[in-house]
Design an enzyme around this catalytic site. Structure first.
Site, PDB file in Angstrom:
ATOM      1  CG  ASP A 170      -0.369  -0.126   2.517  1.00 29.14           C
ATOM      2  OD1 ASP A 170       0.872  -0.202   2.601  1.00 29.14           O
ATOM      3  OD2 ASP A 170      -1.119  -0.145   3.522  1.00 29.14           O
ATOM      4  CB  SER A 171       4.590   1.714  -0.025  1.00 37.89           C
ATOM      5  OG  SER A 171       4.856   0.539  -0.762  1.00 37.89           O
TER       6      SER A 171
ATOM      7  CG  ASP B 234       0.308  -4.092   1.972  1.00 36.31           C
ATOM      8  OD1 ASP B 234       0.339  -4.952   2.875  1.00 36.31           O
ATOM      9  OD2 ASP B 234       1.173  -3.200   1.848  1.00 36.31           O
TER      10      ASP B 234
ATOM     11  CE  LYS C 271       3.118  -6.004   3.707  1.00 41.16           C
ATOM     12  NZ  LYS C 271       2.670  -4.891   4.583  1.00 41.16           N
TER      13      LYS C 271
ATOM     14  CD  GLU D 214       0.314  -1.655   7.954  1.00 44.10           C
ATOM     15  OE1 GLU D 214      -0.041  -0.867   8.860  1.00 44.10           O
ATOM     16  OE2 GLU D 214       0.841  -1.274   6.904  1.00 44.10           O
TER      17      GLU D 214
ATOM     18  CD  GLU E 184       7.776  -0.595   7.691  1.00 39.94           C
ATOM     19  OE1 GLU E 184       6.748  -1.221   7.383  1.00 39.94           O
ATOM     20  OE2 GLU E 184       8.062   0.515   7.210  1.00 39.94           O
TER      21      GLU E 184
HETATM   22  O1  KIV Z   1       3.582  -1.146   1.692  1.00 34.21           O
HETATM   23  C1  KIV Z   1       4.771  -1.511   1.746  1.00 34.21           C
HETATM   24  O2  KIV Z   1       5.582  -1.216   0.846  1.00 34.21           O
HETATM   25  C2  KIV Z   1       5.207  -2.286   2.886  1.00 34.21           C
HETATM   26  C3  KIV Z   1       6.686  -2.546   3.011  1.00 34.21           C
HETATM   27  C4  KIV Z   1       7.380  -1.337   3.480  1.00 34.21           C
HETATM   28  C5  KIV Z   1       6.957  -3.720   3.865  1.00 34.21           C
HETATM   29  O3  KIV Z   1       4.416  -2.674   3.686  1.00 34.21           O
END
Ligand code: KIV
Length: 272
Positions: free
Chosen positions: A52-53, A91, A121, A123, A190
């Protein structure tokens, strides 16, 4: 290069566990589009994270909270189309699994059905363990994410090192064990102290994938734009720049501008 069984075999969530058992380091990098994912997959990476980055890297937002489920699906679809070997992890964006277990399961299934990704993924720790178990039980591999969890930026108020004191470290261990019991295939760690990440790695069945968590995890992940020198002014201690793609692109664009301006592009050979 990076494949445990044979180079032709597709990496799955199960492969990550086999790699942990064999002591083979897992490599993961983010990607959000077809062209970049194709380059990274062909280079031999084990896994691409459609993080989600994308909210920061692609859309230019300040944090990851605004990105939507539909936008994540759009990015993940493009990445999956490009990947022949690596495991694609998508994510689950902020808001897509926090409201209820049922909604989390429904959205995880939607991601897998509509993108073809091999895992999602999420969190969080104990507070999402029931949802994680429901998703795993529905047949979807899950990667957990502990330590610095950017979706909770408004709660923590910054991107500093996590689990610095004993109480926080103990909580992180409890969260990792809860995710492990819920059946995650891997846990992203992280920005936590290296000694803690190493300890967690030895305590869980899941493979650990670190970013700013030292060398004791089962694998490493970096945001591709940071690792390849495309982001400006972002230089945390944990980041190594493995190429200078930003400089290369700037020079290429400047050369293009020059050739058009001086009328040497296109040449007769480049015209119909
Ligand atoms: O969204 C992302 O890029 C991440 C990484 C920094 C692990 O969660």
């Amino acid at each position: 290069m990076g494949y445990l069984i044979t180079d032709k075999k597709k990496v799955t969530a199960k492969t990550l566990l086999q790699m942990k058992a064999a002591g083979e380091k897992i490599t993961q990098m983010t990607a959000y589009d077809f062209t970049t994912a194709g380059i990274i997959d062909t280079a031999g990476i084990d896994s691409i994270l459609v993080g989600d980055s994308a909210s920061n890297v692609v859309a230019g937002n300040q944090d990851t909270t605004p990105i939507t489920l539909e936008e994540m699906i759009y990015h993940a679809r493009a990445v999956v189309r490009a990947c022949r070997h690596c495991l694609v992890v998508c994510d689950m964006p902020f808001g897509s699994y926090q409201v209820s277990r049922e909604e989390g399961i429904r959205n995880a299934i939607r991601i897998i059905k509509e993108t073809g990704a091999g895992a999602v993924k999420m969190e969080g720790g104990k507070e999402i363990a029931e949802t994680v178990k429901g998703i795993v039980d529905s047949g979807v591999p899950v990667v957990g994410h502990l330590g610095l969890t950017p979706q909770s930026i408004h709660k923590f108020g910054g991107y500093g090192l996590r689990a610095k004191d004993d109480a926080e470290a103990e909580r992180l261990i409890e969260d990792a064990l809860a995710l492990d019991d819920a059946g995650v295939s891997a846990i992203t760690l992280e920005k936590v102290p290296a000694a803690l990440a190493t300890k967690v790695t030895s305590m869980v069945k899941a493979a650990t994938i670190g970013i700013g968590a030292g060398s004791g995890t089962d694998g490493q992940v970096l945001v591709y734009a940071d690792a390849l020198g495309m982001t400006q002014g972002f230089k945390p201690k944990f980041l190594r720049q493995f190429a200078n793609v930003g400089k290369c692109m700037t020079e290429g664009v400047q050369e293009y501008i020059k050739c058009v301006k001086e009328k040497s592009f296109p040449s007769d050979a480049e015209a119909y």
